[in-house]
Write an enzyme that holds these catalytic residues in place. Structure first.
Site, PDB file in Angstrom:
ATOM      1  N   GLY A 275       1.315  19.123  43.249  1.00 21.37           N
ATOM      2  CA  GLY A 275       0.124  19.960  43.347  1.00 21.37           C
ATOM      3  C   GLY A 275      -1.144  19.148  43.127  1.00 21.37           C
TER       4      GLY A 275
ATOM      5  N   ARG B 262      -1.341  26.593  34.598  1.00 22.09           N
ATOM      6  CA  ARG B 262      -1.073  27.522  33.504  1.00 22.09           C
ATOM      7  C   ARG B 262      -1.587  26.956  32.185  1.00 22.09           C
ATOM      8  NH1 ARG B 262       4.212  30.141  31.757  1.00 22.09           N
ATOM      9  NH2 ARG B 262       5.203  28.397  32.795  1.00 22.09           N
TER      10      ARG B 262
ATOM     11  N   VAL C 201       4.331  25.503  42.495  1.00 19.20           N
ATOM     12  CA  VAL C 201       5.168  25.596  41.297  1.00 19.20           C
ATOM     13  C   VAL C 201       6.633  25.529  41.726  1.00 19.20           C
ATOM     14  CG1 VAL C 201       3.437  26.916  40.033  1.00 19.20           C
ATOM     15  CG2 VAL C 201       5.240  28.143  41.277  1.00 19.20           C
TER      16      VAL C 201
ATOM     17  N   ASN D 297       9.699  23.986  47.938  1.00 18.51           N
ATOM     18  CA  ASN D 297      10.902  24.035  48.773  1.00 18.51           C
ATOM     19  C   ASN D 297      11.596  25.373  48.542  1.00 18.51           C
ATOM     20  OD1 ASN D 297      11.038  21.632  50.250  1.00 18.51           O
ATOM     21  ND2 ASN D 297      11.882  20.497  48.515  1.00 18.51           N
TER      22      ASN D 297
ATOM     23  N   SER E 154       6.570  17.660  53.289  1.00 15.06           N
ATOM     24  CA  SER E 154       7.453  16.520  53.056  1.00 15.06           C
ATOM     25  C   SER E 154       6.675  15.230  52.909  1.00 15.06           C
ATOM     26  CB  SER E 154       8.452  16.366  54.189  1.00 15.06           C
ATOM     27  OG  SER E 154       9.294  15.246  53.935  1.00 15.06           O
TER      28      SER E 154
ATOM     29  N   GLY F 172       7.060  13.462  49.619  1.00 10.85           N
ATOM     30  CA  GLY F 172       7.036  13.117  48.200  1.00 10.85           C
ATOM     31  C   GLY F 172       5.616  13.007  47.673  1.00 10.85           C
TER      32      GLY F 172
ATOM     33  N   HIS G  74      15.045  19.773  57.744  1.00 11.00           N
ATOM     34  CA  HIS G  74      14.551  18.399  57.534  1.00 11.00           C
ATOM     35  C   HIS G  74      15.313  17.758  56.369  1.00 11.00           C
ATOM     36  CE1 HIS G  74      12.174  15.617  55.069  1.00 11.00           C
ATOM     37  NE2 HIS G  74      11.653  15.160  56.198  1.00 11.00           N
TER      38      HIS G  74
ATOM     39  N   GLU H 188      17.816  14.717  56.165  1.00  7.63           N
ATOM     40  CA  GLU H 188      17.538  13.650  55.181  1.00  7.63           C
ATOM     41  C   GLU H 188      18.831  13.283  54.426  1.00  7.63           C
ATOM     42  OE1 GLU H 188      14.109  14.474  52.514  1.00  7.63           O
ATOM     43  OE2 GLU H 188      15.497  14.218  50.851  1.00  7.63           O
ATOM     44  N   TYR H 189      19.577  14.290  53.980  1.00  4.02           N
ATOM     45  CA  TYR H 189      20.850  14.040  53.302  1.00  4.02           C
ATOM     46  C   TYR H 189      21.785  13.258  54.235  1.00  4.02           C
ATOM     47  CZ  TYR H 189      20.394  17.399  49.336  1.00  4.02           C
ATOM     48  OH  TYR H 189      20.041  18.074  48.192  1.00  4.02           O
TER      49      TYR H 189
ATOM     50  N   ARG I 216      28.018  13.973  48.079  1.00  5.02           N
ATOM     51  CA  ARG I 216      27.292  13.990  46.803  1.00  5.02           C
ATOM     52  C   ARG I 216      28.101  14.742  45.761  1.00  5.02           C
ATOM     53  NH1 ARG I 216      20.715  14.611  47.474  1.00  5.02           N
ATOM     54  NH2 ARG I 216      20.488  13.283  49.313  1.00  5.02           N
TER      55      ARG I 216
ATOM     56  N   ARG J 275      46.605  32.959  65.793  1.00  2.01           N
ATOM     57  CA  ARG J 275      45.948  34.187  65.321  1.00  2.01           C
ATOM     58  C   ARG J 275      46.567  35.414  65.962  1.00  2.01           C
ATOM     59  NH1 ARG J 275      41.041  34.908  66.919  1.00  2.01           N
ATOM     60  NH2 ARG J 275      40.378  36.168  65.154  1.00  2.01           N
TER      61      ARG J 275
HETATM   62  C1  6PG Z   1      10.577  15.583  51.014  1.00  5.22           C
HETATM   63  C2  6PG Z   1      11.808  15.543  50.145  1.00  5.22           C
HETATM   64  C3  6PG Z   1      11.597  16.366  48.914  1.00  5.22           C
HETATM   65  C4  6PG Z   1      12.589  16.116  47.807  1.00  5.22           C
HETATM   66  C5  6PG Z   1      14.006  16.300  48.247  1.00  5.22           C
HETATM   67  C6  6PG Z   1      14.988  15.722  47.268  1.00  5.22           C
HETATM   68  O1  6PG Z   1      10.731  16.054  52.136  1.00  5.22           O
HETATM   69  O2  6PG Z   1       9.537  15.150  50.573  1.00  5.22           O
HETATM   70  O3  6PG Z   1      12.879  16.067  50.854  1.00  5.22           O
HETATM   71  O4  6PG Z   1      11.549  17.698  49.300  1.00  5.22           O
HETATM   72  O5  6PG Z   1      12.388  14.839  47.304  1.00  5.22           O
HETATM   73  O6  6PG Z   1      14.216  17.666  48.378  1.00  5.22           O
HETATM   74  O7  6PG Z   1      16.126  16.470  47.372  1.00  5.22           O
HETATM   75  P1  6PG Z   1      17.355  16.319  46.434  1.00  5.22           P
HETATM   76  O8  6PG Z   1      16.864  16.249  45.018  1.00  5.22           O
HETATM   77  O9  6PG Z   1      18.167  17.541  46.710  1.00  5.22           O
HETATM   78  O10 6PG Z   1      18.016  15.050  46.854  1.00  5.22           O
END
Ligand code: 6PG
Length: 478
Positions: free
Chosen positions: A14, A33, A74, A102, A128, A130, A186, A190-191, A288, A447
């Site tokens: 934020g 807050r 938040v 998110n 997105s 970070g 997204h 990313e995962y 994971r 089936r």
């Molecule tokens: C982004 C990232 C952000 C966050 C991830 C981490 O787009 O900037 O995706 O949203 O760092 O959600 O996700 P995990 O903690 O689930 O790995």
């Protein structure tokens, strides 16, 4: 009030977003807050632009020009609902509440509906990139009404990352939850990207016998080609890092249990509901979870398996090239699956999401930013009705050219006992889509046998059932 935008919730995301607005010339009302954080922001960064600190919710709302634009930063879930409940009664028709967390798409849809009844626009926005992205230019995925985008869009375009061709990485993704949905996918992608990179690392280490520093160099080289991306870049940084305490490779001193906050899991849960095969993303989420089951892994450590036989220098170099092919091919599959989910979600909710526009705004600012995304954008621009990324001529050619090496890598991984769930699932998806006939016909037979669930035929219309317990003749089932 004269602030063009307000940000409440001044934790790092934020705070950086508020600074980004201020640095771009907007007057920003800021609220938290605990007021200490608000004061700290103004003390530390007040000279970056024009901030209006507000101690109370009332003061905050009064500081905003109308229609008010108020960004909530938040934690997702209850904290977001609590803040909405605090502010909504102070707002007026036409005001816009923006949720930059998110959030789960179902929450966003509910909040949008409830606030719409009160004449307030609720805009769920995926952000997105970070902390750095929030400050210097994130990729922004707003949902909500088209009308809200008219008032919000120009501000977001200013603070968003710019793609190499100068286009701001923000677009009105679609109504209500479309923005948070696309942000969720997204994160699922990313995962998958992270898992595929991890598998490539594991293979280079165990099979090619490379050190982390050498793998860092390999990734740096790959990053100059078609795999050019933020995640490959930072992977090289992480692999090259030595632990200052022990001097050992950093990657060797970190506990090998991957955590997650939920967006990858949601992607898979929702894909299951939509019936979209996102096997690459699912394997990434499961990998994971598996890593986190320390007791299970401990109990299984003595199970037999091959001892990886590192290759000689020349064979290792050749293998590394193959791994690059496998990684690229599997990446094409993850994006194919992710974009399939976006299209399925968009159809289900009648959002009208433009997949080419999504690829466009992922080109910069976000975690999965990559040269590759410009090619996806082109693919959809050339053919907006593209049924799948794999049906794009260029991607089809590339994956076709990679498939021999890809198979070799998956086979080697199986032989040498290195788990590659991402590479393997992606290859299975590729082969299943290519298949002339799938064993699903047999599934249908089973089936029908145990549950009279009926089947369709290849040669006639209608549904059929075989009298398995009787004379095995076939009857029409409508
Ligand atoms: C982004 C990232 C952000 C966050 C991830 C981490 O787009 O900037 O995706 O949203 O760092 O959600 O996700 P995990 O903690 O689930 O790995």
């Amino acid at each position: 009030g004269h602030a063009q935008i307000g940000v409440t919730g001044l934790a790092v995301m934020g705070r950086n977003l508020a600074r980004n607005f201020a640095r771009n010339g907007f007057t920003v009302a800021v609220h938290n807050r605990t007021a200490a954080r608000t004061r700290a922001l103004v003390d530390e960064f007040g000279d970056e632009g024009s901030f209006v600190p507000a101690e109370s919710a009332r003061e905050f709302v009064a500081a905003l020009e109308r229609p008010r634009r108020l960004v909530i930063m938040v934690k997702a879930g209850e904290p977001t609902d609590a803040v909405i409940q605090e502010f909504a009664p102070l707002l007026e028709e036409g005001d816009v509440i923006i949720d930059g967390g998110n959030a789960h798409v179902a929450d966003t849809r509910r909040r949008e509906r409830e606030l719409r009844e009160r004449g307030i626009h609720f805009v769920g926005v995926g952000i997105s990139g970070g902390e750095e992205g929030a400050l210097h230019g994130p990729s922004i995925m707003p949902g909500g009404s088209a009308e809200s985008y008219k008032s919000l869009g120009p501000l977001l375009e200013r603070i968003a990352a710019k793609a190499p061709d100068g286009t701001p990485c923000v677009t009105h993704v679609g109504p209500d939850g479309a923005g948070h949905f696309v942000k969720m996918v997204h994160n699922g992608i990313e995962y998958a990207d992270m898992q595929l990179i991890a598998e490539a690392y594991h293979l280079l280490r165990a099979v090619a016998g490379y050190s982390p520093a050498r793998i860092a160099d390999t990734f740096r080289t790959w990053n100059e080609g078609r795999l050019d991306s933020y995640l490959i870049e930072i992977t090289a940084e992480v692999l090259a890092h030595a632990d200052p305490v022990t001097g050992r490779p950093f990657v060797d001193v970190v506990a090998d249990r991957a955590e997650q906050k939920g967006t990858g899991r949601w992607t898979v849960q929702i894909a299951l509901d939509l019936g979209v095969p996102v096997s690459g993303i699912a394997e990434a989420v499961f990998a994971r979870s598996l890593s986190g089951h320390a007791e299970l892994r401990e109990a299984s450590r003595s199970l037999p398996g091959p001892v990886p036989q590192p290759l000689d220098e020349e064979a290792a170099a050749r293998f590394a090239e193959r791994v690059e092919q496998a990684l690229y091919a599997s990446k094409i599959v993850s994006y194919t699956q992710g974009f399939h989910q976006i299209q399925a979600g968009s159809e289900h909710h009648e959002w009208g999401v433009d997949p080419g526009a999504v690829a466009s705004i992922w080109r910069a600012g976000c975690i999965i930013r990559a040269a590759f995304l410009d090619r996806i954008r082109t693919a959809y621009e050339t053919r907006p009705e593209l049924p799948s990324l794999l049906s794009d001529k260029r991607f089809a050619e590339e994956i076709g050219a990679a498939q021999d090496d890809w198979r070799e890598v998956v086979a080697t991984a199986a032989r040498q006992g290195v788990p590659t769930p991402g590479f393997s699932a992606a290859l299975a998806y590729y082969d299943a889509l290519r298949a002339d006939r799938l064993p699903a016909a047999l599934t249908q037979g089973q089936r029908d046998f145990f549950g009279a669930h009926t089947y369709r035929r290849t040669d006639r219309e209608g549904s059929f059932h075989t009298l398995w317990g009787g004379d095995r003749s076939e009857v029409s089932a409508g």
